[in-house]
Design an enzyme around this catalytic site. Structure first.
Site, PDB file in Angstrom:
ATOM      1  N   GLN A 155       0.810  -1.220   0.000  1.00 12.36           N
ATOM      2  CA  GLN A 155       0.000   0.000   0.000  1.00 12.36           C
ATOM      3  C   GLN A 155       0.841   1.266   0.000  1.00 12.36           C
ATOM      4  OE1 GLN A 155      -2.954   0.015   3.041  1.00 12.36           O
ATOM      5  NE2 GLN A 155      -4.260  -1.401   1.908  1.00 12.36           N
ATOM      6  N   TYR A 178     -11.299  -4.553  -7.211  1.00 19.65           N
ATOM      7  CA  TYR A 178     -11.874  -3.718  -8.251  1.00 19.65           C
ATOM      8  C   TYR A 178     -13.237  -4.249  -8.639  1.00 19.65           C
ATOM      9  CZ  TYR A 178      -7.300  -1.587  -8.856  1.00 19.65           C
ATOM     10  OH  TYR A 178      -6.154  -0.906  -8.662  1.00 19.65           O
TER      11      TYR A 178
END
Lengths: 525, 495
Positions: free
Chosen positions: A127, A231
Site C-alpha cells: 500500500q 476492483y
C-alpha cells in the site's frame, strides 16, 4: 547509483516524481539524486530547494537521462523518452502496460527494466507504494473542490437572516479510493451525500464515511470483490438497467454528481446518460473522473469543461492530481521512495530486482530484455475472501415437513427398537445363567439406570455443580451396607464397618449442606 | 415382618431420591429437591437401623453424629471457590467406604465357610443352612444369615459383585484424592504419566482380572488385597495422566464411579436401595461427563486416556502481532461509553476471588441503564456450573447469566466484552486452526464484539498451555493484573 527525475514533457503536467524530501530519503538508501533543471518548478519546488537537499541539477533532459542509472518520472514516457532508455537502465513511472505494447517492446529491446507504478499489486504490504490510490485520493478530493467552484450555492444548509439555504445534494458513483475521498470531502463540507457502488460489500465503507448507500432492490450474485483485487467487475444488463432507473429517479434532486466508475481494462461504463443531465436543475455540476476512459457521462468531453443546454456544468478534466501538484508530487515521490526501499534491501545504493517478490514481480513490466507483462497472479490474495453467507433455510412445504417428520419418527423408532432389542437380548442372556435371586436385583438395577438417564437430561446447565454435590451426598447411601454389617460378631468387620459409617456420614451431611448453601445463593433479580 | 417394613421405606426413599435429582432442572425447584434428598436419606438410614441392622445402635448413632459434625464444619467453612476440591475429596470417602464394606463381605464369607466347615458342612451346598444347629444360627448377624442361606452359584455371584465393588471403590478413592490434589493445587496439574503410560494401566487391569479369577477359584483373601492395591494404583495413575483442564469431566466421572461402586456393593448385600441409588448416581454422573465432553468437543475416551497432550496432527499456526496492554482508565472509559457489555468469567476469576467485585461492577453499570450480561461456557472453571455458583454467591441475578448457545450470536452487537481469567474457552484457534489441540471445541466468539478487554495476570498461556490468538487481535486490549484488583480499580472509575 544515481536516481534522476526529468521534467515532465506532457503539456499541463505539473507533478514531479522527486521532491527535496524524498531525495533526502533516497540518499539514505545510498543513492545519488539528480534532477532536470526546472522539473519541480510547477509543483512549487525550486532548483535551489533541490540543491539544498544534495540533489545535482542537470541542465537538459538528455544530460539527466545520461547521468542516471535509474529514472523516476510520473507520466507514461513518450516515444522520445523511451528512445533515451539504455541497457541496464531502470525506469520507474506510470507506463499503462495494458495499452502500450509498442512502448513495452521498445523498452525491452533496449534492455531496460521498467517498473510500472500502476501495476503495484493491491496487497497490504504494497500500500505504501500504491501510487494509483494516492493519486485517486487526490482526484476525489479535488473533484469536490472543482464541483464547488462551479456550483453557485453552499454545500451546507444554513438558516441565515437573509433566508434559508438548502444543503447541496451530492451523488458519488463508484466508491473506490477516489469515490471514498470525494464522499469524505463532500460530507465534511456539509452536503447531503449519497453514494453508489456495484459492490455491495463497500456499503459499510460508504456509511463509515458519512454518506448514504444508494440501495438497489435487486438480487444478483455479485462477483466477490476479493477475487478481482478489490476492483469492480462488469455487471449484468438487468442490473445495469435497474441502476440507471434508480439514477433517473434521483437525477432531478441531485445538485452535484461525481462519477468515478472504472472497470480495469475496459472503457468507462455510461452511467449518467444525456436524459439524466437534462433532468437536472440548471446550475448543477457533473464531475466525471472517468473522462480519460471515455467518461461515465454521455456528454463528457475529455479535458474540457462544458455547459449543457439546460445549464448543467460537466467537467471532464483528467489532470486533477496535476492540479494539486504540490500535494500529489509529495505523495507520488513518497510512493517512489518506498518502491526504492523495497528494491534496495541492503540500503547500499544498488537495486536488487528480486523477481520472486510479489510486489516487485507484479510491477516490473520489462526486465533483462524481456517483456514480463502481464505478471502471474500474486501469491497473496489482496483482500480476504468474504465468508459465504449461509443459505437461508429453505421454506418447507407442508408435505415436505410431514415427510421429514415421518422420516425422523421412523429413524427414532428404528433406533429405539434396536436398542431395546439389544438390551432385551442381553438381559435374557444374563437371565439364562444367573439364579433368580440375582435377576430380581438385576432388574431393579437396570430400571434405576434407565430412570437416572431419563432424569438427568433435564437438569439445567447452571445447576450441574449442585447436581454433583447432591449425587455425591446420595452416593453415601453406602452407609446402609456398613450399618448392616456393623452388628457383626467379628471385631474386624465391626471396625471396618464403623469407619465406613463414619465416612459416609461426613459425606451425607457435608454434601447436602453444601448443596443447600449453593442453591440458596441462586436468586432472581 | 421387619423386612417388609424396610422394603416399603426403601421404596419411599428411592422415589424421593429420583425426585431429588429430577428437581434440579430449575433453580426454584432445586431448593425443594434437596429436601427430598435429605428426607430420603433419613428414611433410608432409619429404616436400616430399625430393620436389618438392629444391633449396635449406640455405636452407629454416635458415629453418624460425629460424621455429621465434621461434615457440617466442612460444608460451612469451605469457600465457594473451593467447591470442586470439596466434592472431589468427598468422593474419595464414598470410594473408601465401598472398599471397607466389600472387604467385610469377604471376611463374612470366610467366617461362614469356617462355621460350616466346623459342622462338617459346606457353604452353599443344598440344605446346608437347614442342617446347621440352631444354637449356631442365632448369634449370626442378619448379613451372616443372608450369606449362610445362599447357594454355591449365589456365593460366586456375590464374590464377583464384591470384587467389582472393591475395585471400583479403590479406583474412586485414589482417583478422587489425586483430583482433589490437582484442584487444590497440591499436585502438579499437568498431565503426567509414568513411563509405559496406558500399557501400565492396561497391565494393572489385566492383573486385576487374573486375581479376580484366582479369588473366585478360591485362592483366598490375599488375592483380594493385591487386587485392591492394583486398583488403587490405577486410580492414581489414571487421574495423574489427565490434565487440569479436564478436571470437570474427571470429577463428574469419579462421581459416577462412586455410584457404580455403591450399586455393586448393593448387589453383594442384596440391598435394593443401594442398587437403585447407586445406579441413579452412576448413570447421572456418566451423562454429566458425556454432556461436558460434548461441550468440549472431545470424546470421553480421549479425556480418560490423557490430557491435552496428545500428538497434534501438524504444526500449530503461529500467532502474529502483539498484545497491547491498557490501564484501568482506558477500560473504564470504554465501559462508560458502552451500552451493552458481556462479561466472560473463567477460572481466573475464581482464583482471584473477584466475583464480589465483578458483581458490584455489574450493579453499577446496570444502574446506569447499560445492558450487562454474563456468558458462561459449559466448561468454564473446574467444575460444571462452577461459574454459575460463584456468580450466584456474589448475588448476580441468574437471569442475566447466560449459556454459550444463548449468547454467542449476540457478540457482534456488543460494545464491550470483558474476559476475566478465561483462556481456552475464548480461543479463536478452536475455529480457525485445524491443528490446534482444541480445534473444533465450541468457544465463545468474543472477538466479534467491538472491543474486548482481557483481564489476566500475565502473558502466560494459562492452564492448557495453548497460545491464544485472541490476545493479539486488533480489538483486544490486555488488562494485566490480579482479577480482583483490576476489577476493584474499575469500580470508582465507572460512572
Amino acid at each position: 547509483m544515481k536516481i534522476g527525475t526529468p521534467k515532465e514533457v506532457l503539456d499541463g503536467e505539473n507533478r514531479v516524481a522527486m521532491t527535496p524530501d524524498s531525495a533526502l530519503q533516497l540518499q539514505k538508501l545510498g543513492y545519488e539524486c539528480g534532477i532536470e533543471a526546472g522539473a519541480g518548478h510547477a509543483a512549487g519546488f525550486s532548483d535551489k530547494d533541490y540543491k539544498d537537499a544534495g540533489v545535482s541539477v542537470h541542465k537538459t533532459a538528455a544530460a539527466l537521462w545520461k547521468a542516471s542509472e535509474i529514472v523516476a518520472k510520473v507520466r507514461v514516457p513518450t516515444d522520445a523518452e523511451v528512445k533515451r532508455l539504455r541497457d541496464g537502465q531502470t525506469l520507474i513511472s506510470f507506463f499503462n502496460p495494458a495499452e502500450n505494447e509498442t512502448g513495452l517492446k521498445a523498452a525491452a529491446k533496449k534492455g531496460a527494466t521498467v517498473v510500472a507504478m500502476e501495476m503495484v499489486p493491491r496487497i497490504s504490504r504494497a500500500q505504501k507504494m500504491d501510487a494509483l490510490s494516492s493519486m485517486a485520493n487526490i482526484a476525489g478530493y479535488r473533484a469536490v473542490i472543482e464541483a464547488g467552484s462551479n456550483f453557485g450555492r453552499f454545500f451546507t444548509g444554513q438558516v441565515t437572516a437573509a433566508g434559508k439555504v438548502p444543503p447541496a445534494k451530492v451523488l458519488v458513483v463508484g466508491a473506490g479510493v477516489a469515490g471514498l475521498a470525494a464522499i469524505g470531502t463532500s460530507t465534511s463540507l456539509g452536503a447531503i451525500t449519497y453514494a453508489f457502488d456495484v459492490r455491495p460489500e463497500v456499503a459499510e465503507q460508504i456509511e463509515s464515511m458519512g454518506a448514504e448507500f444508494v440501495f438497489l432492490d435487486f438480487e444478483e450474485k455479485q462477483t466477490d470483490g476479493a477475487l478481482t483485487g478489490g476492483y469492480a467487475s462488469p455487471s449484468s444488463p438487468e442490473f445495469q438497467a435497474k441502476q440507471l432507473e434508480k439514477f433517473r429517479e434521483m437525477a432531478p434532486d441531485i445538485d452535484i454528481v461525481i462519477t468515478t466508475a472504472l472497470i480495469p481494462g475496459r472503457p468507462a461504463p455510461k452511467l449518467w446518460t444525456k436524459d439524466m443531465v437534462e433532468m437536472m436543475k440548471p446550475g448543477s455540476v457533473v464531475i466525471d473522473l472517468a473522462a480519460e476512459r471515455g467518461g461515465n457521462c454521455d456528454l463528457t468531453v475529455m479535458d474540457e469543461k462544458i455547459v449543457s443546454d439546460n445549464g448543467v456544468t460537466i467537467v471532464g478534466y483528467t489532470d486533477f492530481p496535476s492540479r494539486m501538484a504540490a500535494q500529489s508530487s509529495t505523495l507520488y515521490a513518497t510512493n517512489i521512495r518506498h518502491m526504492m526501499t523495497d528494491l534496495t534491501p541492503e540500503k547500499d545504493g544498488t537495486p536488487v530486482h528480486d523477481m520472486e517478490d510479489d510486489v516487485i514481480r507484479g510491477s516490473t513490466v520489462t526486465h533483462a530484455g524481456e517483456v514480463t507483462y502481464p505478471p502471474p497472479p500474486p501469491k497473496v490474495n489482496a483482500i480476504a475472501q468474504q465468508a459465504k453467507k449461509p443459505e437461508p433455510p429453505k421454506e418447507l412445504t407442508p408435505e415436505e415437513k410431514r415427510e421429514a417428520e415421518i422420516a425422523a419418527f421412523k429413524k427414532q423408532t428404528i433406533n429405539q427398537v434396536t436398542l431395546l432389542g439389544i438390551g432385551g437380548f442381553l438381559l435374557l442372556a444374563v437371565g439364562l445363567v444367573a439364579p433368580a435371586s440375582f435377576m430380581q436385583h438385576f432388574i431393579v438395577f437396570v430400571l434405576s439406570v434407565f430412570v437416572g438417564f431419563q432424569v438427568i437430561w433435564n437438569v439445567s446447565h447452571s445447576l450441574h455443580t449442585p447436581l454433583m454435590a447432591v449425587t455425591n451426598a446420595i452416593s453415601s447411601i453406602i452407609i446402609l451396607g456398613a450399618v448392616i454389617q456393623i452388628g457383626s460378631s467379628s471385631v474386624i468387620i465391626t471396625i471396618l464397618a464403623a469407619l465406613a459409617v463414619f465416612m459416609a456420614a461426613i459425606n451425607i451431611f457435608g454434601g447436602f449442606l453444601v448443596t443447600r448453601r449453593m442453591l440458596a445463593m441462586f436468586q432472581k433479580s | 415382618m421387619e423386612f417388609g417394613f424396610t422394603t416399603a421405606a426403601y421404596v419411599v426413599a428411592a422415589i424421593l431420591f429420583i425426585f431429588s435429582l429430577g428437581g434440579l432442572s430449575g433453580q426454584e425447584s432445586a431448593k425443594r429437591a434437596v429436601w427430598y434428598g435429605i428426607v430420603g436419606m433419613a428414611i433410608a438410614v432409619l429404616a436400616t437401623l430399625i430393620g436389618p441392622g438392629q444391633v449396635f445402635w449406640p455405636l452407629t448413632i454416635m458415629l453418624i453424629i460425629l460424621g455429621a459434625i465434621i461434615g457440617y464444619q466442612l460444608a460451612t467453612r469451605v469457600q465457594m471457590t473451593q467447591m470442586p476440591e470439596l466434592v472431589a475429596i468427598m468422593h474419595s470417602l464414598v470410594g473408601l467406604a465401598a472398599v471397607f464394606v466389600g472387604f467385610n463381605a469377604d471376611i463374612m464369607i470366610n467366617q461362614m465357610d469356617a462355621l460350616f466347615a466346623s459342622n462338617d458342612l459346606v457353604l452353599g451346598a443344598e440344605g446346608a443352612y437347614a442342617a446347621l444347629p440352631s444354637e449356631m444360627k442365632d448369634p449370626l448377624s442378619s448379613f451372616g444369615t443372608l450369606i449362610a442361606k445362599k447357594l454355591a452359584v449365589e456365593v460366586t455371584i456375590l464374590q464377583v459383585e464384591l470384587v467389582l465393588g472393591i475395585w471400583i471403590g479403590a479406583v474412586t478413592f485414589t482417583g478422587s484424592v489425586i483430583a482433589y490434589g490437582k484442584l487444590a493445587g497440591k499436585v502438579d496439574t499437568s498431565a503426567k504419566q509414568l513411563p509405559g503410560g496406558h500399557v501400565l494401566n492396561a497391565g494393572a487391569a489385566g492383573l486385576s482380572l487374573l486375581f479376580t479369577i484366582m479369588y473366585l477359584a478360591g485362592s483366598g483373601s490375599w488375592t483380594l488385597v493385591l487386587l485392591t492395591l492394583l486398583a488403587l494404583f490405577i486410580g492414581y495413575h489414571l487421574i495423574m495422566g489427565i490434565g487440569g483442564a479436564d478436571m470437570p469431566v474427571v470429577v463428574s466421572m469419579l462421581n459416577s464411579y462412586s455410584g457404580w461402586a455403591a450399586a455393586a456393593i448393593g448387589f453383594s448385600l442384596g440391598n435394593d436401595l443401594l442398587i437403585v441409588v447407586g445406579a441413579l448416581v452412576g448413570s447421572s454422573g456418566a451423562i454429566l461427563s458425556y454432556i461436558m465432553c460434548k461441550a468440549m468437543n472431545r470424546s470421553f475416551v480421549s479425556v480418560i486416556l490423557g490430557g491435552w497432550g496428545g500428538a497434534a496432527a501438524g504444526e500449530q499456526q503461529a500467532v502474529e502481532g502483539e498484545q497491547v496492554a491498557i490501564d484501568a482508565d482506558g477500560v473504564a472509559a470504554a465501559l462508560n461509553d458502552a451500552s451493552s457489555v458481556i462479561i466472560v468469567p473463567g477460572y481466573g476469576m475464581a482464583v482471584a476471588q473477584a466475583q464480589q467485585a465483578v458483581s458490584e461492577l455489574t450493579n453499577k453499570m446496570r444502574a446506569k441503564g447499560k445492558e450487562v450480561r454474563f456468558a458462561i461456557h459449559p466448561v468454564a472453571g473446574r467444575l460444571p456450573g462452577h461459574m454459575n455458583v460463584l456468580l450466584a454467591e456474589a448475588k448476580v441475578p441468574y437471569d442475566i447469566v447466560l449459556e454459550m448457545d444463548e449468547i454467542n450470536e449476540d457478540f457482534p452487537e456488543t460494545d464491550v466484552v470483558i474476559v476475566i481469567g478465561s483462556n481456552d474457552i475464548v480461543n479463536p484457534a478452536a475455529q480457525d486452526d485445524p491443528n490446534s489441540p482444541i480445534a473444533g471445541m465450541p468457544v465463545l466468539e468474543v472477538w466479534k464484539a467491538k472491543q474486548v478487554f482481557v483481564s489476566k495476570r500475565g502473558q502466560g498461556t494459562g492452564y492448557s498451555g495453548i497460545e491464544n490468538p485472541l490476545f493479539f487481535k486488533e480489538n483486544t486490549r490486555m488488562f494485566y493484573g490480579d482479577a480482583k484488583d483490576s476489577v476493584s480499580k474499575l469500580l470508582p472509575l465507572v460512572e
